[in-house]
Design a protein around this motif. Structure first.
Motif, PDB file in Angstrom:
ATOM      1  N   SER A  37      -2.046   4.274  -9.990  1.00  0.00           N
ATOM      2  CA  SER A  37      -2.410   5.389  -9.106  1.00  0.00           C
ATOM      3  C   SER A  37      -3.713   6.042  -9.557  1.00  0.00           C
ATOM      4  N   ILE A  38      -3.888   6.199 -10.858  1.00  0.00           N
ATOM      5  CA  ILE A  38      -5.145   6.768 -11.365  1.00  0.00           C
ATOM      6  C   ILE A  38      -6.308   5.842 -11.046  1.00  0.00           C
ATOM      7  N   ALA A  39      -6.087   4.532 -11.168  1.00  0.00           N
ATOM      8  CA  ALA A  39      -7.143   3.566 -10.842  1.00  0.00           C
ATOM      9  C   ALA A  39      -7.554   3.669  -9.375  1.00  0.00           C
ATOM     10  N   ALA A  40      -6.566   3.808  -8.476  1.00  0.00           N
ATOM     11  CA  ALA A  40      -6.876   3.934  -7.052  1.00  0.00           C
ATOM     12  C   ALA A  40      -7.657   5.209  -6.762  1.00  0.00           C
ATOM     13  N   VAL A  41      -7.267   6.298  -7.430  1.00  0.00           N
ATOM     14  CA  VAL A  41      -7.976   7.566  -7.231  1.00  0.00           C
ATOM     15  C   VAL A  41      -9.421   7.457  -7.697  1.00  0.00           C
ATOM     16  N   VAL A  42      -9.621   6.848  -8.853  1.00  0.00           N
ATOM     17  CA  VAL A  42     -10.976   6.704  -9.391  1.00  0.00           C
ATOM     18  C   VAL A  42     -11.807   5.769  -8.524  1.00  0.00           C
ATOM     19  N   LEU A  43     -11.188   4.664  -8.067  1.00  0.00           N
ATOM     20  CA  LEU A  43     -11.904   3.751  -7.173  1.00  0.00           C
ATOM     21  C   LEU A  43     -12.354   4.464  -5.902  1.00  0.00           C
ATOM     22  N   GLY A  44     -11.542   5.421  -5.450  1.00  0.00           N
ATOM     23  CA  GLY A  44     -11.864   6.150  -4.229  1.00  0.00           C
ATOM     24  C   GLY A  44     -12.931   7.204  -4.396  1.00  0.00           C
ATOM     25  N   GLY A  45     -13.460   7.375  -5.612  1.00  0.00           N
ATOM     26  CA  GLY A  45     -14.571   8.289  -5.822  1.00  0.00           C
ATOM     27  C   GLY A  45     -14.199   9.667  -6.304  1.00  0.00           C
ATOM     28  N   THR A  46     -12.920   9.901  -6.607  1.00  0.00           N
ATOM     29  CA  THR A  46     -12.525  11.197  -7.155  1.00  0.00           C
ATOM     30  C   THR A  46     -12.838  11.237  -8.641  1.00  0.00           C
ATOM     31  N   ALA A  47     -13.543  12.257  -9.065  1.00  0.00           N
ATOM     32  CA  ALA A  47     -13.945  12.370 -10.469  1.00  0.00           C
ATOM     33  C   ALA A  47     -12.759  12.787 -11.324  1.00  0.00           C
TER      34      ALA A  47
ATOM     35  N   GLY B 282      -9.222   3.056  -2.019  1.00  0.00           N
ATOM     36  CA  GLY B 282      -8.982   2.450  -3.326  1.00  0.00           C
ATOM     37  C   GLY B 282      -7.646   1.721  -3.375  1.00  0.00           C
ATOM     38  N   VAL B 283      -6.622   2.295  -2.750  1.00  0.00           N
ATOM     39  CA  VAL B 283      -5.308   1.643  -2.681  1.00  0.00           C
ATOM     40  C   VAL B 283      -5.410   0.317  -1.940  1.00  0.00           C
ATOM     41  N   LEU B 284      -6.145   0.309  -0.837  1.00  0.00           N
ATOM     42  CA  LEU B 284      -6.294  -0.919  -0.052  1.00  0.00           C
ATOM     43  C   LEU B 284      -7.030  -1.994  -0.849  1.00  0.00           C
TER      44      LEU B 284
ATOM     45  N   CYS C 272       0.817  -1.217   0.000  1.00  0.00           N
ATOM     46  CA  CYS C 272       0.000   0.000   0.000  1.00  0.00           C
ATOM     47  C   CYS C 272       0.851   1.268   0.000  1.00  0.00           C
ATOM     48  N   VAL C 273       2.094   1.167   0.507  1.00  0.00           N
ATOM     49  CA  VAL C 273       2.861   2.381   0.780  1.00  0.00           C
ATOM     50  C   VAL C 273       3.225   3.133  -0.501  1.00  0.00           C
ATOM     51  N   ALA C 274       3.958   2.458  -1.403  1.00  0.00           N
ATOM     52  CA  ALA C 274       4.414   3.159  -2.611  1.00  0.00           C
ATOM     53  C   ALA C 274       3.232   3.622  -3.454  1.00  0.00           C
ATOM     54  N   LEU C 275       2.286   2.710  -3.710  1.00  0.00           N
ATOM     55  CA  LEU C 275       1.112   3.078  -4.505  1.00  0.00           C
ATOM     56  C   LEU C 275       0.308   4.158  -3.800  1.00  0.00           C
ATOM     57  N   GLY C 276       0.189   4.061  -2.482  1.00  0.00           N
ATOM     58  CA  GLY C 276      -0.566   5.056  -1.736  1.00  0.00           C
ATOM     59  C   GLY C 276       0.043   6.441  -1.826  1.00  0.00           C
TER      60      GLY C 276
END
Length: 332
Positions: free
Chosen positions: A263-273, A287-289, A63-67
């Motif tokens: 990283s973009i996938a994690a941001v989008v999964l987290g609900g950021t448009a 999303g990272v988790l 999670c660290v680097a991707l986060g």
């Protein structure tokens, strides 16, 4: 006999309160818990043990680097921009860190990596805001420049990270890696900036409607520029962590893990448009988790890489479709 007509009083109905479950940040954390539970059940059915200490530590470390990269990417995407140069910047950052540590001090190496990262972020921001180049093209061009520099100057791993700095990559307190505190500190700082400062409000305003924000007095160019610098500084922190993990600089450190798209996938999964103006750091960490847990489950099950990517793609598309459906739903 005449009476006074009394007009009936009409009670004003309070606007419907938005359920906490409708918040994408809450939803993605619930999804992370559900994926963890499902992974535990599936792995147990195959005769494995998912929630071992080694596996939990591995998930946290992944999670660290991707986060770190995703948190920085969140700041940029909130403005309606993005950064595709992060993968090559990570690779170059590990090389600069390791070679500088081999010949100099750890402090000098850290400052050099952060200075390099800030310069790249500043360059990206200036191209996007000054030359009016689309962020996709601008940062992709930067990625090619960094790639050319790496391929021209490095043929393989370079430098050496001292054992004292490698504690960042390997030490832990119980099941919690020490490096997780780095992610927590950076994420907390970015959360504070985005939610509690004027600059953070300008990030949302710029991404929500840049023209309206400009008319309201927001210096949108400066805001986008600052977001790109913040993103690259977070990438520099990720490069330092990976250098500590690898013990040397690696030209493939960022590209092999595809930190740009991940990283973009994690941001989008987290609900950021992707269009900007909506989302935040808390959802990105969820999303990272989710991605880290999915990777761990797939690795334990020995899933084919092709099928692994198919499942991850389906999860991302389903999440975005769900957020879009919620966004267009109107109260009755």
């Amino acid at each position: 006999m005449t009476g006074t007509a009394v007009a009936p009083t009409v009670a004003k109905s309070a606007p419907p309160r938005r359920s906490r479950l409708a918040d994408p940040a809450v939803g993605v954390w619930l999804a992370a818990a559900a994926v963890t539970a499902a992974g535990w059940i599936v792995v147990a059915a195959r005769g494995g043990d998912f929630l071992t200490l080694a596996n939990v530590v591995g998930i946290f470390q992944n999670c660290v680097a991707l986060g770190l990269v995703a948190v920085g990417q969140t700041a940029v995407i909130l403005t309606g921009s993005l950064d595709l140069s992060v993968a090559y910047l990570i690779s170059l950052g590990t090389l600069v860190a390791a070679t500088t540590m081999e010949d100099g001090s750890v402090v000098t190496a850290v400052l050099a990596v952060l200075a390099l990262s800030a310069a790249v972020g500043l360059g990206n921001g200036l191209v996007v805001t000054g030359l009016k180049v689309n962020a996709f093209i601008a940062t992709l061009g930067t990625a090619f420049i960094l790639r050319g520099w790496i391929e021209d100057n490095y043929t393989g791993p370079a430098g050496k990270v001292p054992a004292s700095f490698q504690h960042l990559g390997y030490d832990r307190m119980g099941p919690v890696p020490v490096s997780l505190s780095l992610l927590a500190a950076v994420a907390a700082a970015l959360w504070f900036v985005t939610r509690r400062t004027r600059f953070g409000h300008h990030l949302y305003a710029t991404g929500g409607d840049e023209h309206a924000a400009r008319l309201s007095g927001v210096r949108t160019r400066r805001t986008v520029l600052g977001a790109h610098v913040l993103c690259s500084l977070c990438v520099g922190a990720a490069a330092l962590f990976l250098a500590a993990r690898l013990g040397a600089g690696a030209p493939w450190a960022g590209t092999e893990a595809r930190y740009d798209l991940e990283s973009i996938a994690a941001v989008v999964l987290g609900g950021t448009a992707l269009a900007g103006g909506r989302g935040g750091v808390a959802g990105t960490l969820g999303g990272v988790l989710v991605l880290a847990v999915l990777d761990s489950v797939f690795n334990q099950l020995g899933v084919d890489p092709f099928f692994k990517n198919v499942v991850r793609g389906v999860v991302i598309i389903a999440a975005v479709a769900l957020y879009a459906r919620r966004g267009t739903r109107r109260p009755a």
